[in-house]
Design a protein around this motif. Structure first.
Motif, mmCIF file in Angstrom:
data_model
loop_
_atom_site.group_PDB
_atom_site.id
_atom_site.type_symbol
_atom_site.label_atom_id
_atom_site.label_comp_id
_atom_site.label_asym_id
_atom_site.label_seq_id
_atom_site.Cartn_x
_atom_site.Cartn_y
_atom_site.Cartn_z
ATOM 1 N N MET A 359 0.833 -1.205 0.000
ATOM 2 C CA MET A 359 0.000 0.000 0.000
ATOM 3 C C MET A 359 0.869 1.256 0.000
ATOM 4 O O MET A 359 0.657 2.200 -0.796
ATOM 5 N N LEU A 360 1.867 1.292 0.900
ATOM 6 C CA LEU A 360 2.745 2.469 0.975
ATOM 7 C C LEU A 360 3.533 2.637 -0.321
ATOM 8 O O LEU A 360 3.734 3.763 -0.805
ATOM 9 N N GLN A 361 3.986 1.512 -0.857
ATOM 10 C CA GLN A 361 4.739 1.589 -2.113
ATOM 11 C C GLN A 361 3.875 2.172 -3.228
ATOM 12 O O GLN A 361 4.346 3.007 -4.023
ATOM 13 N N ASN A 362 2.617 1.765 -3.309
ATOM 14 C CA ASN A 362 1.712 2.272 -4.337
ATOM 15 C C ASN A 362 1.456 3.764 -4.153
ATOM 16 O O ASN A 362 1.448 4.549 -5.133
ATOM 17 N N ILE A 363 1.248 4.188 -2.904
ATOM 18 C CA ILE A 363 0.994 5.616 -2.647
ATOM 19 C C ILE A 363 2.197 6.469 -3.047
ATOM 20 O O ILE A 363 2.074 7.503 -3.730
ATOM 21 N N ILE A 364 3.388 6.016 -2.612
ATOM 22 C CA ILE A 364 4.585 6.819 -2.881
ATOM 23 C C ILE A 364 4.923 6.809 -4.376
ATOM 24 O O ILE A 364 5.335 7.835 -4.948
ATOM 25 N N GLU A 365 4.769 5.665 -5.031
ATOM 26 C CA GLU A 365 5.027 5.619 -6.480
ATOM 27 C C GLU A 365 4.100 6.554 -7.234
ATOM 28 O O GLU A 365 4.537 7.249 -8.179
ATOM 29 N N ASN A 366 2.815 6.590 -6.874
ATOM 30 C CA ASN A 366 1.880 7.508 -7.535
ATOM 31 C C ASN A 366 2.256 8.963 -7.271
ATOM 32 O O ASN A 366 2.137 9.831 -8.157
ATOM 33 N N ALA A 367 2.688 9.242 -6.039
ATOM 34 C CA ALA A 367 3.091 10.616 -5.715
ATOM 35 C C ALA A 367 4.292 11.031 -6.568
ATOM 36 O O ALA A 367 4.361 12.166 -7.073
ATOM 37 N N ILE A 368 5.243 10.126 -6.752
ATOM 38 C CA ILE A 368 6.418 10.436 -7.573
ATOM 39 C C ILE A 368 6.026 10.571 -9.034
ATOM 40 O O ILE A 368 6.472 11.483 -9.747
ATOM 41 N N LYS A 369 5.165 9.649 -9.500
ATOM 42 C CA LYS A 369 4.799 9.632 -10.910
ATOM 43 C C LYS A 369 4.074 10.898 -11.327
ATOM 44 O O LYS A 369 4.318 11.440 -12.417
ATOM 45 N N ILE A 392 -1.607 9.232 6.769
ATOM 46 C CA ILE A 392 -0.309 9.011 6.108
ATOM 47 C C ILE A 392 -0.408 9.762 4.798
ATOM 48 O O ILE A 392 -1.073 9.311 3.868
ATOM 49 N N ARG A 393 0.181 10.900 4.747
ATOM 50 C CA ARG A 393 -0.116 11.821 3.644
ATOM 51 C C ARG A 393 1.154 12.253 2.934
ATOM 52 O O ARG A 393 1.957 13.001 3.489
ATOM 53 N N PRO A 394 1.379 11.793 1.694
ATOM 54 C CA PRO A 394 2.525 12.345 0.941
ATOM 55 C C PRO A 394 2.159 13.717 0.367
ATOM 56 O O PRO A 394 1.058 13.917 -0.136
ATOM 57 N N ARG A 395 3.075 14.628 0.492
ATOM 58 C CA ARG A 395 2.821 15.978 -0.036
ATOM 59 C C ARG A 395 3.855 16.247 -1.132
ATOM 60 O O ARG A 395 5.042 15.932 -0.985
ATOM 61 N N TYR A 396 3.400 16.819 -2.229
ATOM 62 C CA TYR A 396 4.313 17.057 -3.328
ATOM 63 C C TYR A 396 4.026 18.436 -3.922
ATOM 64 O O TYR A 396 2.948 18.970 -3.800
ATOM 65 N N GLY A 397 5.062 18.981 -4.517
ATOM 66 C CA GLY A 397 4.920 20.316 -5.130
ATOM 67 C C GLY A 397 6.240 20.743 -5.735
ATOM 68 O O GLY A 397 7.159 19.950 -5.883
ATOM 69 N N HIS A 398 6.365 22.036 -6.077
ATOM 70 C CA HIS A 398 7.573 22.547 -6.686
ATOM 71 C C HIS A 398 8.581 22.881 -5.622
ATOM 72 O O HIS A 398 8.232 23.252 -4.512
ATOM 73 N N SER A 399 9.872 22.745 -5.947
ATOM 74 C CA SER A 399 10.929 23.121 -5.008
ATOM 75 C C SER A 399 11.091 24.617 -5.011
ATOM 76 O O SER A 399 10.779 25.288 -5.987
#
Length: 399
Positions: A359-369, A392-399
């Protein structure tokens, strides 16, 4: 005509080989009953002797009645011995009989006004049963102590004990046989529904997993419910397997058909740019097919683990860090920065390690993709009071 030797042989066989507690109980009962019966006869004879001893004009008169020995004569194979003593002086009978009466352990029994002593001993090289009966003769101021010793051999006594033991064992054997027969009947009635259930199951087709509908007593109704529940679970498993097989065939058939068509087109294409484009499409289709197969396998694996594996305690923070480290290379290839920002305190939950990791792998892979180039994926574990896991929340955005 009954063969007495054969009867005696089988009677002795029963006594000798019946074994167990029944033999000892019957043997003890036979000896006790024979002992009591013959002791009463012995006492009656001694009583008649002692009551016919009188003191007349200061002279001891012994008048032995014939009836005193008639009871003892009922045992024709036995011998009887007697002695009468007055004030330690031998009056009549066998003079040395009293010297053989030296019991280590005497049995005293009070019968009426007399106190009798019984003893098993040996006299004249034969085993005998003794009785000692005492009485005081009083005439005026004169008192004389009289003692009567009476002994009888044990042959008839032992035969009676043997006969009683045999009859008791025969009675016990009859009762045991009846009890065993009754138990067999009860067991047969109890086992009969199980045999009927076994017949119903053996006559079923291998694919027939419908609930068993048959009359069952209370003793096996719980077993029948358990079997039906197991068959229902097995049917659900087979249904899921059929659904998974059908879905897998559908998911795999389409990409394979596309790969085949594109490969054939590329094989016949002479234009290099077009051929390159078609080969690129074949590669993309293969990657898509690989992802589809991975997803189907993961789905089957998780479904299997949820049904067969017991839950265990898992440190969630350590598991997130492990999965994050495994995805670092993928993030670098996508030009995405991956960061785990907390918390420092770990938390423990109950779950399946492999399923949580997938589950964690799927969440993180989608966040990266789906993150833009040069983006940042931040992974945060938020723990609230009274709840082990809130987010458990991955957050993504611009640097």
């Amino acid at each position: 005509m009954v063969n007495t030797r054969t009867t005696d042989y089988w009677s002795q066989f029963i006594v000798d080989y019946s074994g167990g507690g029944d033999f000892f109980i019957a043997n003890a009962y036979g000896k006790s009953a024979a002992q009591l019966s013959y002791d009463r006869v012995l006492f009656g004879s001694a009583l008649q002797v002692v009551e016919n001893i009188k003191l007349i004009n200061n002279i001891i008169v012994v008048d032995l009645p014939v009836s005193a020995f008639q009871g003892l004569s009922l045992s024709p194979d036995d011998r009887a011995f007697y002695q009468v003593i007055a004030d330690n002086q031998h009056l009549t009978g066998y003079e040395d009989l009293s010297s053989a009466f030296r019991p280590k352990k005497r049995i005293r029994r009070v019968d009426g006004p007399y106190e009798a002593e019984y003893f098993d001993g040996v006299y004249s090289a034969e085993k005998v049963r003794f009785i000692k009966l005492s009485r005081k003769l009083i005439e005026g101021e004169l008192q004389v102590g009289v003692v009567v010793y009476l002994a009888q051999t044990l042959q008839s006594r032992n035969e009676m004990a043997h006969d009683i033991s045999v009859k008791a064992l025969q009675l016990v054997s009859v009762i045991f046989t009846i009890a065993l027969s009754v138990c067999y009947v009860f067991i047969w009635f109890i086992v009969r529904p199980i045999r009927r259930l076994n017949t119903v199951l053996s006559e079923r087709a291998p694919t027939d997993l419908t609930p068993i509908d048959t009359d069952a007593p209370k003793e096996i109704s719980e077993l029948l419910r358990t079997i039906n529940h197991f068959m229902m679970q097995l049917q659900n498993t087979l249904d899921r397997l059929k659904h998974f097989t059908s879905e897998t065939a559908h998911q795999v058939r389409t990409p394979l058909a596309g790969i085949l068509a594109q490969s054939q087109n590329a094989l016949m294409e002479n234009d290099k740019p077009k051929r390159h484009s078609q080969i690129t499409q074949v590669i993309d289709s293969c990657e898509s097919l690989s992802r589809t197969v991975d997803q189907l396998l993961n789905q089957a694996l998780l479904a299997h683990r949820f049904k067969s594996k017991a839950l265990e305690k898992v440190w969630l923070g350590a598991l997130i860090k492990e999965v994050s480290r495994d995805q670092v290379l993928t993030a670098l290839q996508q030009k995405v920065e991956l960061a785990y920002i907390g918390p420092n305190d770990d938390c423990q939950i109950v779950g399946d390690t492999v399923a949580l990791k997938k589950m964690l792998q799927n969440i993180i892979e989608n966040a990266i993709k789906y993150s833009p180039k040069q983006g940042v994926v931040e992974i945060t574990l938020i723990i609230e009071k009274n709840r082990e896991i809130n987010d458990i929340r991955p957050r993504y955005g611009h640097s």
